[in-house]
Design a protein around this motif. Structure first.
Motif, PDB file in Angstrom:
ATOM      1  N   ALA A 142       0.822  -1.200   0.000  1.00 18.14           N
ATOM      2  CA  ALA A 142       0.000   0.000   0.000  1.00 18.14           C
ATOM      3  C   ALA A 142       0.862   1.258   0.000  1.00 18.14           C
ATOM      4  O   ALA A 142       2.047   1.229   0.337  1.00 18.14           O
ATOM      5  N   PHE A 143       0.237   2.369  -0.392  1.00 18.39           N
ATOM      6  CA  PHE A 143       0.863   3.697  -0.337  1.00 18.39           C
ATOM      7  C   PHE A 143       2.238   3.673  -1.039  1.00 18.39           C
ATOM      8  O   PHE A 143       2.381   3.060  -2.083  1.00 18.39           O
ATOM      9  N   ASP A 144       3.217   4.339  -0.431  1.00 15.28           N
ATOM     10  CA  ASP A 144       4.587   4.331  -0.949  1.00 15.28           C
ATOM     11  C   ASP A 144       5.492   3.474  -0.076  1.00 15.28           C
ATOM     12  O   ASP A 144       6.682   3.735   0.060  1.00 15.28           O
ATOM     13  N   HIS A 145       4.912   2.417   0.508  1.00 13.28           N
ATOM     14  CA  HIS A 145       5.651   1.615   1.475  1.00 13.28           C
ATOM     15  C   HIS A 145       6.785   0.822   0.844  1.00 13.28           C
ATOM     16  O   HIS A 145       7.747   0.471   1.526  1.00 13.28           O
ATOM     17  N   GLY A 146       6.695   0.550  -0.448  1.00  8.23           N
ATOM     18  CA  GLY A 146       7.813  -0.104  -1.120  1.00  8.23           C
ATOM     19  C   GLY A 146       9.059   0.760  -1.083  1.00  8.23           C
ATOM     20  O   GLY A 146      10.167   0.285  -0.811  1.00  8.23           O
ATOM     21  N   ARG A 147       8.888   2.043  -1.345  1.00  9.28           N
ATOM     22  CA  ARG A 147      10.024   2.974  -1.298  1.00  9.28           C
ATOM     23  C   ARG A 147      10.566   3.091   0.125  1.00  9.28           C
ATOM     24  O   ARG A 147      11.780   3.111   0.344  1.00  9.28           O
ATOM     25  N   ILE A 148       9.675   3.173   1.102  1.00  9.26           N
ATOM     26  CA  ILE A 148      10.105   3.294   2.500  1.00  9.26           C
ATOM     27  C   ILE A 148      10.911   2.068   2.911  1.00  9.26           C
ATOM     28  O   ILE A 148      11.964   2.171   3.561  1.00  9.26           O
ATOM     29  N   ILE A 149      10.447   0.888   2.510  1.00  6.04           N
ATOM     30  CA  ILE A 149      11.157  -0.349   2.854  1.00  6.04           C
ATOM     31  C   ILE A 149      12.533  -0.380   2.202  1.00  6.04           C
ATOM     32  O   ILE A 149      13.528  -0.749   2.833  1.00  6.04           O
ATOM     33  N   ASP A 150      12.609   0.003   0.933  1.00  8.98           N
ATOM     34  CA  ASP A 150      13.911   0.047   0.252  1.00  8.98           C
ATOM     35  C   ASP A 150      14.881   0.966   0.998  1.00  8.98           C
ATOM     36  O   ASP A 150      16.057   0.623   1.203  1.00  8.98           O
ATOM     37  N   ASP A 151      14.401   2.125   1.399  1.00  5.91           N
ATOM     38  CA  ASP A 151      15.254   3.068   2.128  1.00  5.91           C
ATOM     39  C   ASP A 151      15.687   2.492   3.468  1.00  5.91           C
ATOM     40  O   ASP A 151      16.831   2.677   3.900  1.00  5.91           O
ATOM     41  N   ALA A 152      14.765   1.800   4.137  1.00  3.90           N
ATOM     42  CA  ALA A 152      15.081   1.237   5.453  1.00  3.90           C
ATOM     43  C   ALA A 152      16.111   0.119   5.354  1.00  3.90           C
ATOM     44  O   ALA A 152      17.027   0.024   6.186  1.00  3.90           O
ATOM     45  N   LEU A 153      15.991  -0.730   4.347  1.00  6.01           N
ATOM     46  CA  LEU A 153      16.955  -1.820   4.184  1.00  6.01           C
ATOM     47  C   LEU A 153      18.347  -1.272   3.886  1.00  6.01           C
ATOM     48  O   LEU A 153      19.347  -1.760   4.420  1.00  6.01           O
ATOM     49  N   GLU A 154      18.406  -0.254   3.055  1.00  8.39           N
ATOM     50  CA  GLU A 154      19.707   0.353   2.770  1.00  8.39           C
ATOM     51  C   GLU A 154      20.279   1.011   4.021  1.00  8.39           C
ATOM     52  O   GLU A 154      21.487   0.928   4.276  1.00  8.39           O
ATOM     53  N   ARG A 155      19.427   1.664   4.819  1.00  9.09           N
ATOM     54  CA  ARG A 155      19.905   2.276   6.069  1.00  9.09           C
ATOM     55  C   ARG A 155      20.462   1.202   7.004  1.00  9.09           C
ATOM     56  O   ARG A 155      21.526   1.377   7.589  1.00  9.09           O
ATOM     57  N   ALA A 156      19.737   0.092   7.159  1.00 11.53           N
ATOM     58  CA  ALA A 156      20.191  -0.972   8.050  1.00 11.53           C
ATOM     59  C   ALA A 156      21.514  -1.554   7.567  1.00 11.53           C
ATOM     60  O   ALA A 156      22.438  -1.768   8.370  1.00 11.53           O
ATOM     61  N   ARG A 157      21.621  -1.824   6.277  1.00  9.88           N
ATOM     62  CA  ARG A 157      22.857  -2.400   5.745  1.00  9.88           C
ATOM     63  C   ARG A 157      24.021  -1.427   5.895  1.00  9.88           C
ATOM     64  O   ARG A 157      25.143  -1.836   6.204  1.00  9.88           O
ATOM     65  N   SER A 158      23.745  -0.165   5.684  1.00  9.98           N
ATOM     66  CA  SER A 158      24.794   0.836   5.808  1.00  9.98           C
ATOM     67  C   SER A 158      25.234   1.020   7.256  1.00  9.98           C
ATOM     68  O   SER A 158      26.428   1.122   7.544  1.00  9.98           O
ATOM     69  N   LYS A 159      24.284   1.041   8.189  1.00 11.51           N
ATOM     70  CA  LYS A 159      24.641   1.286   9.585  1.00 11.51           C
ATOM     71  C   LYS A 159      25.463   0.144  10.174  1.00 11.51           C
ATOM     72  O   LYS A 159      26.236   0.351  11.109  1.00 11.51           O
ATOM     73  N   LEU A 160      25.296  -1.057   9.635  1.00  9.57           N
ATOM     74  CA  LEU A 160      26.133  -2.165  10.103  1.00  9.57           C
ATOM     75  C   LEU A 160      27.591  -1.956   9.734  1.00  9.57           C
ATOM     76  O   LEU A 160      28.477  -2.531  10.357  1.00  9.57           O
ATOM     77  N   GLU A 161      27.839  -1.120   8.715  1.00  7.19           N
ATOM     78  CA  GLU A 161      29.220  -0.853   8.324  1.00  7.19           C
ATOM     79  C   GLU A 161      29.947   0.019   9.334  1.00  7.19           C
ATOM     80  O   GLU A 161      31.118  -0.210   9.637  1.00  7.19           O
ATOM     81  N   TYR A 162      29.266   1.037   9.852  1.00  6.29           N
ATOM     82  CA  TYR A 162      29.991   2.031  10.648  1.00  6.29           C
ATOM     83  C   TYR A 162      29.481   2.221  12.077  1.00  6.29           C
ATOM     84  O   TYR A 162      29.960   3.090  12.795  1.00  6.29           O
ATOM     85  N   THR A 163      28.484   1.410  12.501  1.00  6.81           N
ATOM     86  CA  THR A 163      28.023   1.452  13.893  1.00  6.81           C
ATOM     87  C   THR A 163      27.943   0.030  14.430  1.00  6.81           C
ATOM     88  O   THR A 163      27.909  -0.943  13.656  1.00  6.81           O
ATOM     89  N   PRO A 164      27.879  -0.142  15.753  1.00  6.16           N
ATOM     90  CA  PRO A 164      27.796  -1.485  16.338  1.00  6.16           C
ATOM     91  C   PRO A 164      26.375  -2.017  16.444  1.00  6.16           C
ATOM     92  O   PRO A 164      26.099  -2.911  17.246  1.00  6.16           O
ATOM     93  N   LEU A 165      25.451  -1.518  15.631  1.00  6.65           N
ATOM     94  CA  LEU A 165      24.055  -1.880  15.799  1.00  6.65           C
ATOM     95  C   LEU A 165      23.757  -3.337  15.451  1.00  6.65           C
ATOM     96  O   LEU A 165      22.684  -3.837  15.789  1.00  6.65           O
ATOM     97  N   ALA A 166      24.680  -4.032  14.815  1.00  8.85           N
ATOM     98  CA  ALA A 166      24.463  -5.469  14.578  1.00  8.85           C
ATOM     99  C   ALA A 166      24.281  -6.213  15.894  1.00  8.85           C
ATOM    100  O   ALA A 166      23.579  -7.231  15.953  1.00  8.85           O
ATOM    101  N   THR A 167      24.902  -5.720  16.958  1.00  5.67           N
ATOM    102  CA  THR A 167      24.779  -6.384  18.256  1.00  5.67           C
ATOM    103  C   THR A 167      23.354  -6.317  18.788  1.00  5.67           C
ATOM    104  O   THR A 167      22.980  -7.105  19.670  1.00  5.67           O
TER     105      THR A 167
END
Length: 250
Positions: A142-167
């Protein structure tokens, strides 16, 4: 005109109506795969479509409180369980035609934690599921949730590179192998075990040893693995780059 007089004369009806919602991209790892929380809308608009959990912000709550409330409604989490969820603001989405009802701006949030419970559909949904991210293309969103999900997945993958959030996907104590599994699952790439182990231990403050070991050795035998906990680092330096990005840096 002083401040009080201005406020008494102010008429919000003189301006176009705009509503604010929150949507939550909640990620967790289940059965060694990255999963996303989706609900199936039970009402118009987009009845029968899959969507992110979310809703209108109440007049007496701020944005993060609204996001936590929506997440709690769909997962049943509360108290300590909700506090251990990492929640951060992802971005704002305000295309004029994103919602057919009226002008609605959504403030999307990204959430992740280990072992999130089975979801329960809220009042405006007729189903709620944890869906493997790899199966997203099979769902009509629904809505523009596909775009939001794409952005969120990229944010999560990126943050694992430079922050300890994988823990935050793991229990309080974990092995380096379990940490590597988080990176492999979120990034979608296998990683060399020895190189990953060396890189993690070379980053100051990323993890710290508990001094304890697992009760048993690995599935193929061998020594018991050492247990670690999250360190006090807020940023990883040097960063742990995704394999594709690592190639471009060389």
């Amino acid at each position: 005109m002083n401040e009080q007089e201005f406020l008494e004369a102010y008429d919000p009806r003189a301006y176009p109506s705009v509503a604010v919602t929150v949507d939550v991209v909640a990620l967790t790892i289940r059965d060694d795969a990255l999963h996303l929380l989706l609900i199936r809308r039970g009402e118009a608009p987009f009845a029968g479509h899959w969507a992110l959990p979310g809703g209108f912000v109440r007049p007496d709550e701020d944005l993060s409180a609204g996001a936590r409330r929506e997440l709690a409604e769909e997962t049943g989490l509360g108290g300590e369980g909700l506090r251990r969820v990492h929640l951060e603001q992802l971005g704002s989405y305000g295309a004029p035609d994103r919602d057919p009802r009226m002008r609605i701006v959504s403030i999307a949030h990204l959430a992740f934690a280990p072992d999130l419970p089975d979801p329960a559909a809220g009042s405006d949904a007729d189903a709620a599921i944890w869906l493997p991210v790899t199966a997203l293309t099979s769902r009509q969103l629904a809505f523009d949730h596909g775009r939001i999900i794409d952005d969120a997945l990229e944010r999560a993958r990126s943050k694992l590179e430079y922050t300890p959030l994988a823990t935050r996907f793991l229990a309080t104590e974990f092995t380096i192998s379990e940490l590597r599994a988080v990176y492999e699952t979120v990034w979608g790439h296998p990683l060399h075990a020895g190189n990953f182990h060396r890189k993690v231990l070379s980053v100051p403050g990323f993890v710290e040893s508990t001094g304890a070991s697992t009760e048993r050795g690995g599935a193929r035998g061998g020594p018991r693995a050492r247990l670690y906990r999250a360190g006090d680092a807020r940023l990883l330096h040097p960063a742990l780059l995704r394999p594709a990005r690592e190639e471009t840096v060389r």
